[in-house]
Design an enzyme around this catalytic site. Structure first.
Site, short mmCIF file in Angstrom:
data_model
loop_
_atom_site.label_atom_id
_atom_site.label_comp_id
_atom_site.label_asym_id
_atom_site.label_seq_id
_atom_site.Cartn_x
_atom_site.Cartn_y
_atom_site.Cartn_z
N LYS A 1 -33.78 -38.88 -15.13
CA LYS A 1 -35.25 -38.91 -15.19
C LYS A 1 -35.79 -40.14 -14.48
O LYS A 1 -36.69 -40.05 -13.65
CB LYS A 1 -35.72 -38.88 -16.66
N ARG B 1 -41.02 -36.54 -26.85
CA ARG B 1 -39.63 -36.35 -27.25
C ARG B 1 -39.53 -35.56 -28.55
O ARG B 1 -38.42 -35.30 -29.01
CB ARG B 1 -39.00 -37.72 -27.49
N ARG C 1 -23.70 -46.72 -15.81
CA ARG C 1 -25.01 -47.22 -15.39
C ARG C 1 -25.09 -48.74 -15.53
O ARG C 1 -24.63 -49.32 -16.51
CB ARG C 1 -26.12 -46.60 -16.23
N ARG D 1 -27.02 -51.48 -20.34
CA ARG D 1 -28.00 -51.33 -21.42
C ARG D 1 -27.28 -51.31 -22.76
O ARG D 1 -26.21 -50.72 -22.87
CB ARG D 1 -28.78 -50.02 -21.22
N ARG E 1 -27.39 -40.51 -29.14
CA ARG E 1 -28.58 -40.17 -28.35
C ARG E 1 -28.55 -38.70 -27.91
O ARG E 1 -29.57 -38.02 -27.89
CB ARG E 1 -28.68 -41.08 -27.12
P1 AP5 Z 1 -31.12 -42.40 -15.09
O1 AP5 Z 1 -32.05 -41.99 -13.99
O2 AP5 Z 1 -31.19 -43.81 -15.57
O3 AP5 Z 1 -31.20 -41.36 -16.30
P2 AP5 Z 1 -32.31 -41.13 -17.39
O4 AP5 Z 1 -32.47 -39.65 -17.57
O5 AP5 Z 1 -33.56 -41.90 -17.05
O6 AP5 Z 1 -31.56 -41.71 -18.63
P3 AP5 Z 1 -32.03 -42.67 -19.81
O7 AP5 Z 1 -30.77 -43.08 -20.51
O8 AP5 Z 1 -32.90 -43.78 -19.33
O9 AP5 Z 1 -32.85 -41.69 -20.67
P4 AP5 Z 1 -33.14 -41.81 -22.15
O10 AP5 Z 1 -34.11 -40.69 -22.31
O11 AP5 Z 1 -31.95 -41.78 -23.05
O12 AP5 Z 1 -33.67 -43.30 -22.32
P5 AP5 Z 1 -35.11 -43.94 -22.49
O13 AP5 Z 1 -35.12 -45.22 -21.78
O14 AP5 Z 1 -36.19 -42.95 -22.22
O15 AP5 Z 1 -29.63 -42.09 -14.57
C1 AP5 Z 1 -28.50 -42.43 -15.36
C2 AP5 Z 1 -27.35 -42.93 -14.45
O16 AP5 Z 1 -26.94 -41.84 -13.62
C3 AP5 Z 1 -27.75 -44.06 -13.49
O17 AP5 Z 1 -26.67 -44.94 -13.38
C4 AP5 Z 1 -28.04 -43.35 -12.16
O18 AP5 Z 1 -27.74 -44.19 -11.06
C5 AP5 Z 1 -27.07 -42.17 -12.23
N1 AP5 Z 1 -27.60 -40.96 -11.58
C6 AP5 Z 1 -28.88 -40.48 -11.64
N2 AP5 Z 1 -28.97 -39.33 -10.93
C7 AP5 Z 1 -27.71 -39.08 -10.44
C8 AP5 Z 1 -27.16 -38.03 -9.65
N3 AP5 Z 1 -27.92 -37.00 -9.20
N4 AP5 Z 1 -25.84 -38.07 -9.36
C9 AP5 Z 1 -25.07 -39.11 -9.80
N5 AP5 Z 1 -25.53 -40.14 -10.56
C10 AP5 Z 1 -26.85 -40.11 -10.87
O19 AP5 Z 1 -35.14 -44.20 -24.10
C11 AP5 Z 1 -34.33 -45.17 -24.69
C12 AP5 Z 1 -34.64 -45.23 -26.18
O20 AP5 Z 1 -36.01 -45.62 -26.38
C13 AP5 Z 1 -34.50 -43.90 -26.95
O21 AP5 Z 1 -33.16 -43.65 -27.35
C14 AP5 Z 1 -35.45 -44.13 -28.14
O22 AP5 Z 1 -34.86 -44.95 -29.11
C15 AP5 Z 1 -36.58 -44.93 -27.49
N6 AP5 Z 1 -37.65 -44.04 -27.00
C16 AP5 Z 1 -38.04 -43.88 -25.70
N7 AP5 Z 1 -39.02 -42.99 -25.61
C17 AP5 Z 1 -39.27 -42.55 -26.88
C18 AP5 Z 1 -40.18 -41.60 -27.43
N8 AP5 Z 1 -41.01 -40.88 -26.66
N9 AP5 Z 1 -40.15 -41.42 -28.76
C19 AP5 Z 1 -39.33 -42.11 -29.57
N10 AP5 Z 1 -38.44 -43.03 -29.11
C20 AP5 Z 1 -38.42 -43.25 -27.77
#
Ligand code: AP5
Length: 221
Positions: free
Chosen positions: A18, A93, A132, A165, A176
């Site tokens: 994402k 979410r 990552r 992270r 997660r």
């Molecule tokens: P990346 O692009 O970083 O993936 P992502 O989908 O953004 O993954 P996240 O882990 O950031 O998502 P998340 O939803 O768990 O975390 P968030 O920060 O929102 O890609 C991942 C890796 O793959 C990278 O190394 C990249 O280089 C590689 N990659 C990407 N595309 C690729 C491809 N095509 N091929 C190969 N490699 C590739 O949330 C974190 C925490 O915050 C949650 O657990 C929760 O506690 C809290 N939180 C956030 N939002 C909310 C909400 N709305 N409600 C409640 N709690 C929340």
């Protein structure tokens, strides 16, 4: 690219890409990238009350309470740069968050125009999260295998150190993914029902290849 207003949600499991796609979409369509994960991590780093409360929850892999996140998003969507379109990454979410988002947009005569689900097989998600790395200064993301920096452990853009992270360890990643299946995946049906959901195959393709597909979906009605 057409002039249509795009109020976009990026949906997908942890590690689906994402954040990686969001950077490309924000640049290509001139919409602000609104990541609740990044906003919460900024609050943790700044040591605010919200950050202190969120830190333990995030490290466990659970979701921060709806009320907290909804308040943050409401304030952000009220800002001037979000009036001509926006890109939400990591929000909503839960069904509660989705309903509250609909209500806050409706108040301003807006609605969600596109929901892009990035679909990636689970074994690939785990591999991506394990490898990552993030820049400690500018926040740019890397992967040790799929997108390595030119110099080991150092950001190509600003030269700062890279780190892993705190929620990318094996136990938290497992939790997660479970939380995603239980609490976030029901949003697929929610947005399908509204006719705004489109799916991009995000597995086994480079980020640029995935973006070609995402662009096609955003150019559609
Ligand atoms: P990346 O692009 O970083 O993936 P992502 O989908 O953004 O993954 P996240 O882990 O950031 O998502 P998340 O939803 O768990 O975390 P968030 O920060 O929102 O890609 C991942 C890796 O793959 C990278 O190394 C990249 O280089 C590689 N990659 C990407 N595309 C690729 C491809 N095509 N091929 C190969 N490699 C590739 O949330 C974190 C925490 O915050 C949650 O657990 C929760 O506690 C809290 N939180 C956030 N939002 C909310 C909400 N709305 N409600 C409640 N709690 C929340």
């Amino acid at each position: 690219m057409t002039e249509t207003q795009r109020n976009v949600i990026l949906l997908g499991a942890p590690g689906a890409g994402k954040g990686t796609q969001a950077v490309r979409i924000a640049a290509g369509y001139a919409v602000p990238h609104i990541s609740t994960g990044e906003m919460l991590r900024a609050a943790v780093a700044a040591g605010t009350e919200m950050g202190k409360a969120a830190q333990k929850i995030m490290e466990s892999g659970a979701l921060v309470p709806d009320e907290v996140v909804i308040g943050v998003v409401r304030d952000r969507l009220a800002q001037a740069d979000a009036q001509k379109g926006f890109l939400l990454d990591g929000f909503p979410r839960t069904i509660e968050q989705a309903e509250r988002l609909d209500a806050m947009l409706a108040d301003g005569g807006r609605l969600v125009t596109h929901v892009i689900l990035i679909d990636v097989p689970e074994d690939e998600l785990v591999e991506r999260l394990a490898g990552r790395r993030m820049c400690t200064s500018c926040g740019k993301g890397y992967h040790v295998v799929f997108d390595p920096p030119q110099s080991d452990g150092v950001c190509d853009v600003c030269g700062a150190e890279l780190h892993q992270r705190s929620d990318d360890n094996e136990a938290t990643v497992r939790s997660r993914l479970e939380v995603y299946r239980a609490q976030t995946e029901p949003l697929v049906g929610y947005y399908e029902h509204r006719g705004v959901l489109k799916t991009a195959d995000g597995g086994g393709r480079t980020p640029d290849e995935v973006f070609v597909c995402v662009e096609q979906l955003l150019e559609g009605d």
